[in-house]
Every structure is written in structure tokens, then in C-alpha cells.
Scaffold this active site. Structure first.
Site, PDB file in Angstrom:
ATOM      1  N   ASP A 356       0.768  -1.121   0.054  1.00 35.29           N
ATOM      2  CA  ASP A 356      -0.010  -0.111  -0.002  1.00 35.29           C
ATOM      3  C   ASP A 356       0.754   1.235  -0.070  1.00 35.29           C
ATOM      4  OD1 ASP A 356      -2.068   1.609   0.378  1.00 35.29           O
ATOM      5  OD2 ASP A 356      -3.010   0.863   1.921  1.00 35.29           O
ATOM      6  N   ARG A 432     -12.478   2.300   7.795  1.00 35.76           N
ATOM      7  CA  ARG A 432     -11.135   2.634   7.474  1.00 35.76           C
ATOM      8  C   ARG A 432     -11.092   3.710   6.633  1.00 35.76           C
ATOM      9  NH1 ARG A 432      -5.850  -0.270   4.429  1.00 35.76           N
ATOM     10  NH2 ARG A 432      -4.550  -0.152   5.936  1.00 35.76           N
ATOM     11  N   LYS A 465      -0.766  -8.712  -4.810  1.00 32.94           N
ATOM     12  CA  LYS A 465      -1.622  -8.859  -3.729  1.00 32.94           C
ATOM     13  C   LYS A 465      -2.996  -8.102  -3.742  1.00 32.94           C
ATOM     14  CE  LYS A 465      -1.056  -8.095   1.267  1.00 32.94           C
ATOM     15  NZ  LYS A 465      -0.243  -7.378   2.251  1.00 32.94           N
ATOM     16  N   ASP A 467      -6.019  -6.821  -1.906  1.00 31.20           N
ATOM     17  CA  ASP A 467      -6.496  -6.684  -0.607  1.00 31.20           C
ATOM     18  C   ASP A 467      -7.934  -6.244  -0.592  1.00 31.20           C
ATOM     19  OD1 ASP A 467      -6.254  -6.564   2.254  1.00 31.20           O
ATOM     20  OD2 ASP A 467      -4.572  -4.789   2.330  1.00 31.20           O
ATOM     21  N   CYS A 515      -6.039 -11.244   0.099  1.00 33.65           N
ATOM     22  CA  CYS A 515      -5.918 -10.991   1.448  1.00 33.65           C
ATOM     23  C   CYS A 515      -6.889  -9.846   1.772  1.00 33.65           C
ATOM     24  CB  CYS A 515      -4.637  -9.920   1.450  1.00 33.65           C
ATOM     25  SG  CYS A 515      -4.297  -8.847   2.747  1.00 33.65           S
ATOM     26  N   ASP A 537      -2.892 -10.333   9.675  1.00 33.39           N
ATOM     27  CA  ASP A 537      -1.807  -9.292   9.619  1.00 33.39           C
ATOM     28  C   ASP A 537      -0.934  -9.528  11.025  1.00 33.39           C
ATOM     29  OD1 ASP A 537      -2.359  -7.947   7.492  1.00 33.39           O
ATOM     30  OD2 ASP A 537      -3.797  -6.443   8.632  1.00 33.39           O
TER      31      ASP A 537
END
Ligand code: DGJ
Length: 721
Positions: A356, A432, A465, A467, A515, A537
Site C-alpha cells: 500500500d 477505515r 496482492k 487486498d 488478502c 496481519d
């Protein structure tokens, strides 16, 4: 092998060690009569002798229906519930026909266990006169005792109907004491096993979060009270689905009913006349040799029949990667990333993953999701420039994306505010600090696909990845009428599958890792597309013992994203020994997630033997059979397990933590499993090599160091002499 006894109207599905049986009664109801140990080839009728209260003449409400529906006697939890145009919520499903086919059935638009020449399928068609046809699909995979189930529901009437429930499978067990095992948890503590005797009434785990979530996994085990790792009966059930799910065990005088499938919350699917709905697949394994055997059969099934090629093949190497997240979080520039890549190269790592924070204006988690263009302030030469420099250092390049997310502060949101899931006239909940894209809309999936293609075509990206960092909320689609809003959750999942299908078909060699804020979407639906999923995580070795143990009840180690990270651990503050952290990472996909630029050359050199060990034994770790030797206890003090090749020629053994510690100088021993007792093995721990017979290893076991404590953990490699 699938047999139909036309005279007795009995269907018997058999794998080498298990059988599943159904029978149509005199009135054409399909009854579940057996799932358990393999029946003789004569396929005896397991409906007899019946307990008096299951006499359908007296107690039709207690019949073990194979696919129960409400309103016409069955009063337990039901698999399917149609609401017809006249308002009735009922179905009385009766046998219409069946067919037995070679190979594996397929489910349009849904991930499922794959086609296999040795599989065989059965379709039984049931029919409700008011206008619902149910095709029950079954497949048997003989090599791993796997039986899969699915259903296709069709409106055969002349008016629309609404499906209020559409479960994947139902299993009825005759009355007996049973225990339920599920894997549950929280963020950074996913999939911890919980086991308890069934109590009367319904017990349900599930999710209405739009994804399976951290709290529960779409998988369960029923077992007898005496079932252990190595003995006793266990029935394992998995759902091949990545959205809202419900898994219910209901116990009453009729026995226990296990039901699994899409959660009925906010589910209402309209079927116009002639339209069909495919329910997600469920998969079952039965073991008479305890939980260990059940897990091994699931692992084989997932590896051989679910994972995507070439990654399904244990011989296909998986890159040892370094991920930038715990090293840099959002704070980096190109120079910093290249320093990390150089240090990784010195440790002989294969692939550098930029997590990220790489796209325009993304300096914290509050902005920019949806704008998949590199931030020139951090990456002056864009992704192609960074990728080339990483390649020049000698590493492959991988990238993080979160395709389902949209930040309120993003160009995408400013351009398409209606692309986010939101309920009109209500405040949209940011979790978030982000919203979720409405993946039930094809144009939204197309828009993100166009952006992903631009990224993936810009430079050689070998690993992606994917997410997904929040639960859904405000679930309402601007593109659907009021009466169809009950379809949004499932259409959302179909949109995710569609995008992952495009991705994996257009870039077949791309290694995709799913993920979801750690391990909130760890299921067979995701594993169909990505051969590995970020497990949690929490990278602390001690915490990982129970997370990976629980995950391993169903899913093989080769699917578990697991990285060696720094101490004190970023999640727990706990300090564990390097070898313990290595053991937990080697249990999974083996990667690194720490600031290697802070390592001295000597420390970097200390990593390379483990990387070499993984390269040498990766195929064994990915493809071997797991034997759990010591399970982590509630205090997470330690665990031991081993992986044995199918031919029993080689094995890797791991022991971590204090649970096995001896006292007063006494050396405890670790008794092994799964080996060939009549041959000898060389046993090496990296320093010493000894030769020992398989019999001795499985009776006396391997000696553990006397001072075995939190710090030293042991890793051995065994090879037949
Ligand atoms: C959650 C993931 O689990 C982490 O590994 C990391 O990728 C962050 N998201 C990034 O936001």
C-alpha cells in the site's frame, strides 16, 4: 463410484473410504440415509431399520430430507424457500429424474472444485408442483474421498418467484452425541478452533459482512466426542463461497441437521419464469481416523482439484518475497524501496512486493483508493521505472492493490459517486475511511478492470496482492430497482469473481495472493483464483501457531501467506526467536516482511540458509501430507508438526515453543507420524545428521534439546536411506 438401485430407489456415492447414500421414499421424497464409512459394494439400504419416530406416516416433519423446504411438514432449518406470486412460502419437493455423468459438473459464474477425469457426477431433479425445479448436483473425487454438492434452482412456473433461501447443502445425522468445531476469531487472531458438544436447538456461525470476515470461517467439523487427531469420526464441511454465509447445526429429537450456504439475511433473488439460480458449492470429507486424516484429505482435494495451474503443482516454485508493508508502511520514496530491494537481494530473496501507498496522494489510509496511478512524488519514473530498477537489482517485481475499495477523497469518487455502495438519504459509513465499490454493477467491474490492465501492462508485474480492508455496509445498489436489492450482496461476490476470472485468464502466470485486512476472506472461493491468501496481519510466531493450526484444519500450508518479520512484533510486541519465526513462515508460503536495511551483512547472511532450505524442500512443503504432532494450547506455548511426502521418502519436522519443554534436565521426545516404519531415515537439523529407523522415530521419537524453551525451535529434514 455412483450407483443407483432402481428397485430400492437408492443412490449410493462411494469413494475408497466413504459412502453417501440417499433414497426416494414411496411418496417420492428424497431422504438422506447415510454419510460415513464406506458401504459394501452391495450398497445396503441404510434407511433401515428406522427409528419409530421417523415413520413418515406419523411424523413427516422429522424426515431426514436431502434438501428440505418449509411449509409442507419440515419444521427444521430449511435449505430452500421459494416465495411464490400468491405469497406462499413453501415447497414440497418430489423426485422427478436423475442422471449419472462422467467427470465433474460445473457451476456457471461460480468457483468450484475443478473438472477431473476420475470424478463422477450425479444430478437428481426434484420438483415442486407450484413451479420450482431443484437440480441437486453431486460429484465424487476418488483420490481424496471428497464429495461436493451444489444445486441449480429453476422457476418452472408462469409467474416470478423469489428465493428467500438457497443453501448449498444439508446433511442429516441420526440422533447421537456430536461435537462441533469451527474456526473463529478477530483481526490479527483469525481462525482459532473452538470445539463444543452440540446443544439442543440451533447453533449458527456466519457472516453478514459481505465477506466471510475475521469472526468466522465458512467451514466446520462435526465429530464424535472421542475424536482426536488420530482416531474417531469426523465430518468436515467447506463452502466454496466468499460472501455472506450461514452454517447451522440444529439438534432435536430427529438428530442433527447441518446446513450451509448463503446467509438468508437480505437475500431475496427474483427468478422470472424459466430463470435459474446456481447456489455455491459445498465440499465434504469424512474420516474414521480423526481430524488429521480429515485435514489431509481436504488438503489433497484443494491442492489437486481447486488451486489454479501452474501454482497447483507443488513442483512449481513459489518466489521467496519481501513485502514492503511492515518495513515502510506509507512512508517511502523510490530510493528507500531500492535500498530495501538491495538488502533483500543480499539475502537471496526472489521478489520485491510494493504494498500500500504507491498510488497518487496515498500517504495514509484516508485517500486515493480507486486511483490506480503511481504517485510521482514517490515514484518519479512511475511503476515501469521502479520495476526496471528492481529487476536490475536482480529481483522480480510485485504490487498491492485494493480493487473493491474507493476513498471519498479520490478522483474516481469525484467522477462516479454512484459507484460506491450507499443507501440513498442516509449517511454512508466509512470503514477505515473508505467506501466499497458496487461490484454488483458490471460497469464498475469494467472500470476497475481497465485500470488494472493499464497497471499490469505497464511493466512485468509477476505477483499481485489483492487486498480488501473492510466489511460491506450501506448495501444498496443505485443500478437495481427496490424489489431487487436483496440480490446485491450475492451479485457483489459474483462481480469479485468475474474480475478475478478476467485477471487470472488474461495473466495466467501472475501469482495472485488474496488478502482481506489480514485473513478475513480465507475461503475456497478465493483459493480457486489465488493459490495463496494472506493468513493474518499478525506475524508474531507465537500467535501464528494457533492461527495457522486452525487454518490448517481445512486449508493446506501452501495456501497460507506467512512471512518472517521483526521483533518485537508489530502486532503483539512479543519477541520470539528467529528459528520460531522461520518455522512459522516455512509452514506457509515463506516470505519476509521487515526492514532488512537495518540488518548487518552478518544478519543478512544468517537468512540465506533458510531460503536455501526452502528452495531445496519447497516441493515437499507444498505437496506433502501434514501430521499435527503437538497442537498449540490455549496459552499458545508451543506446537509441533511435520510434512511427509506421499511416497514417505522424505519429511520435514518442526517444533516451536515451550509446550514440549522438559523439566529438571529431562529430554522430552517428539514422536513422529506418517513415516514408513520399515525403512531407515537420515535425520538432519542443519548441524548434525543421524540415521534412525522409521519404527524408532514413530515409537521413541526424536529427542528434543533439554533446554528447549521459548527461544530455540527445531527444524529437521528426514530422507529415506
Ligand atoms: C491489510 C493487509 O493485511 C496488510 O498486509 C497490508 O497490505 C495493509 N492492508 C495495507 O493497507
Amino acid at each position: 463410484m455412483i450407483r443407483y438401485d432402481a428397485a430400492a430407489k437408492i443412490f449410493t456415492l462411494s469413494t475408497p473410504h466413504t459412502s453417501y447414500q440417499m433414497k426416494t421414499d414411496a411418496d417420492g421424497r428424497l431422504l438422506h440415509t447415510w454419510y460415513g464409512r464406506r458401504l459394501p459394494d452391495s450398497c445396503p439400504d441404510m434407511a433401515e431399520p428406522r427409528a419409530p419416530h421417523t415413520d413418515p406416516g406419523c411424523w413427516p416433519d422429522l424426515l431426514p430430507l436431502e434438501y428440505p423446504a418449509p411449509g409442507t411438514a419440515d419444521n427444521r432449518c430449511c435449505a430452500v424457500c421459494p416465495e411464490y406470486a400468491d405469497g406462499t412460502e413453501a415447497a414440497d419437493l418430489r423426485y422427478a429424474s436423475h442422471k449419472i455423468l462422467p467427470g465433474k459438473y460445473s457451476l456457471p459464474g461460480l468457483p468450484a472444485f475443478r473438472q477431473d477425469a476420475n470424478a463422477e457426477s450425479l444430478c437428481i431433479t426434484l420438483w415442486d408442483a407450484a413451479g420450482l425445479q431443484v437440480e441437486l448436483w453431486y460429484a465424487v473425487y476418488p483420490d481424496c474421498d471428497l464429495i461436493t454438492r451444489a444445486a441449480v434452482l429453476t422457476n418452472t412456473g408462469s409467474a416470478p418467484l423469489i428465493l428467500r433461501r438457497a443453501a448449498s447443502a444439508c446433511l442429516d445425522f441420526s440422533p447421537r452425541p456430536l461435537e462441533l468445531i469451527t474456526t473463529d476469531g478477530v483481526w490479527a487472531g483469525e481462525r482459532t478452533p473452538h470445539r463444543a458438544p452440540l446443544r439442543p436447538g440451533e447453533q449458527t456461525i456466519g457472516s453478514v459482512r459481505g465477506i466471510p470476515g475475521h469472526a468466522h470461517n465458512p467451514a466446520a467439523i462435526l465429530c464424535t466426542p472421542d475424536t482426536t487427531e488420530t482416531q474417531g469420526e469426523a465430518w468436515g464441511a467447506l463452502l466454496v463461497y466468499s460472501g455472506n454465509f450461514a452454517l447451522t447445526a440444529e439438534s432435536c429429537e430427529a438428530g442433527t441437521r447441518l446446513l450451509l450456504g448463503i446467509h438468508p439475511y437480505h437475500f431475496a433473488w427474483t427468478l422470472a419464469p424459466g430463470q435459474s439460480f446456481a447456489v455455491p458449492e459445498a465440499a465434504f470429507v469424512y474420516s474414521r481416523q480423526g481430524l488429521g486424516e480429515m485435514s489431509r484429505q481436504f488438503h489433497t482435494a484443494i491442492r489437486r482439484h481447486l488451486l489454479r495451474r501452474p501454482w497447483a503443482d507443488p513442483q512449481t516454485p513459489r518466489p521467496v518475497l519481501i513485502n514492503s508493508w511492515e518495513a515502510c508502511y506509507f512512508t517511502f520514496d523510490e530510493q528507500r524501496l531500492l535500498q530495501l530491494a538491495r538488502a533483500a537481494k543480499q539475502a537471496d530473496i526472489d521478489l520485491f512486493v510494493l504494498d500500500d501507498g504507491w498510488f497518487q496522494g496515498r500517504n495514509d489510509d484516508g485517500t486515493s483508493l480507486g486511483d490506480w496511478v503511481a504517485d510521482p512524488a514517490k515514484l518519479p519514473d512511475g511503476l515501469p521505472g521502479l520495476c526496471k530498477k528492481v529487476n536490475d537489482i536482480g529481483l522480480d517485481f510485485g504490487l498491492w492493490v485494493e480493487p473493491e475499495a474507493i476513498s471519498p477523497d479520490s478522483d474516481l469518487y469525484r467522477t462516479h459517486p454512484d459507484w460506491a455502495l450507499k443507501i440513498p438519504h442516509r449517511e454512508t459509513v466509512a470503514i477505515r475511511r473508505q467506501y466499497t465499490l458496487d461490484f454488483s454493477r458490471p460497469e464498475v467491474v469494467d472500470g476497475i478492470w481497465a485500470q488494472l490492465q493499464a497497471v499490469l501492462n505497464s511493466c512485468p508485474i509477476r505477483y499481485l496482492k489483492w487486498d480488501m480492508n473492510r466489511s460491506l455496509a450501506n448495501v444498496y445498489s443505485a443500478a437495481l430497482p427496490a424489489a431487487r436489492q436483496g440480490e446485491v450482496y450475492h451479485r457483489y461476490v459474483l462481480g469479485v469473481y468475474e474480475l478475478q476470472r478476467r485477471l487470472t485468464e488474461a495473466y495466467p502466470d501472475l501469482l495472485l495472493e488474496n488478502c482481506a485486512g489480514g485473513g478475513a476472506r480465507y475461503d475456497c472461493g478465493m483459493l480457486y483464483f489465488s493459490p495463496q491468501i494472506w493468513c493474518s496481519d499478525n506475524t508474531d510466531a507465537r500467535a501464528r501457531m494457533s492461527i495457522q493450526y486452525g487454518t490448517g484444519l481445512f486449508y493446506p500450508g501452501c495456501t497460507m501467506g506467512a512471512h518472517f518479520s521483526t521483533v518485537p512484533n508489530h502486532c503483539t510486541g512479543h519477541i520470539s526467536a528467529p528459528q520460531a519465526r522461520m518455522a512459522m513462515a516455512l509452514f506457509g508460503t515463506f516470505g519476509f516482511e521487515l526492514d532488512l536495511t537495518a540488518y548487518t551483512q552478518k544478519e543478512l547472511d544468517g537468512l540465506t540458509p533458510f531460503i536455501a532450505w526452502y528452495r531445496a524442500h519447497g516441493a515437499l512443503l507444498r505437496g506433502g501430507d501434514l501430521y499435527r504432532l503437538v497442537n498449540p494450547d490455549a496459552a499458545n506455548l508451543g506446537a509441533a508438526w511435520m510434512t511427509v511426502s506421499h511416497d514417505k521418502v522424505e519429511a520435514a519436522v518442526f517444533a516451536v515453543g515451550t509446550a514440549l519443554a522438559g523439566s529438571g534436565g529431562h529430554c522430552p521426545r517428539l514422536v513422529l507420524q506418517g513415516l514408513n516404519e520399515s525403512v531407515a531415515y537420515t535425520v538432519t537439523d542443519g548441524e548434525n545428521t543421524e540415521t534412525c529407523s522409521g519404527f524408532v522415530l514413530q515409537t521413541l521419537g526424536l529427542p528434543l534439546p533439554g533446554d528447549y524453551g521459548e527461544a530455540p525451535s527445531k527444524i529437521w529434514y528426514l530422507k529415506q536411506v
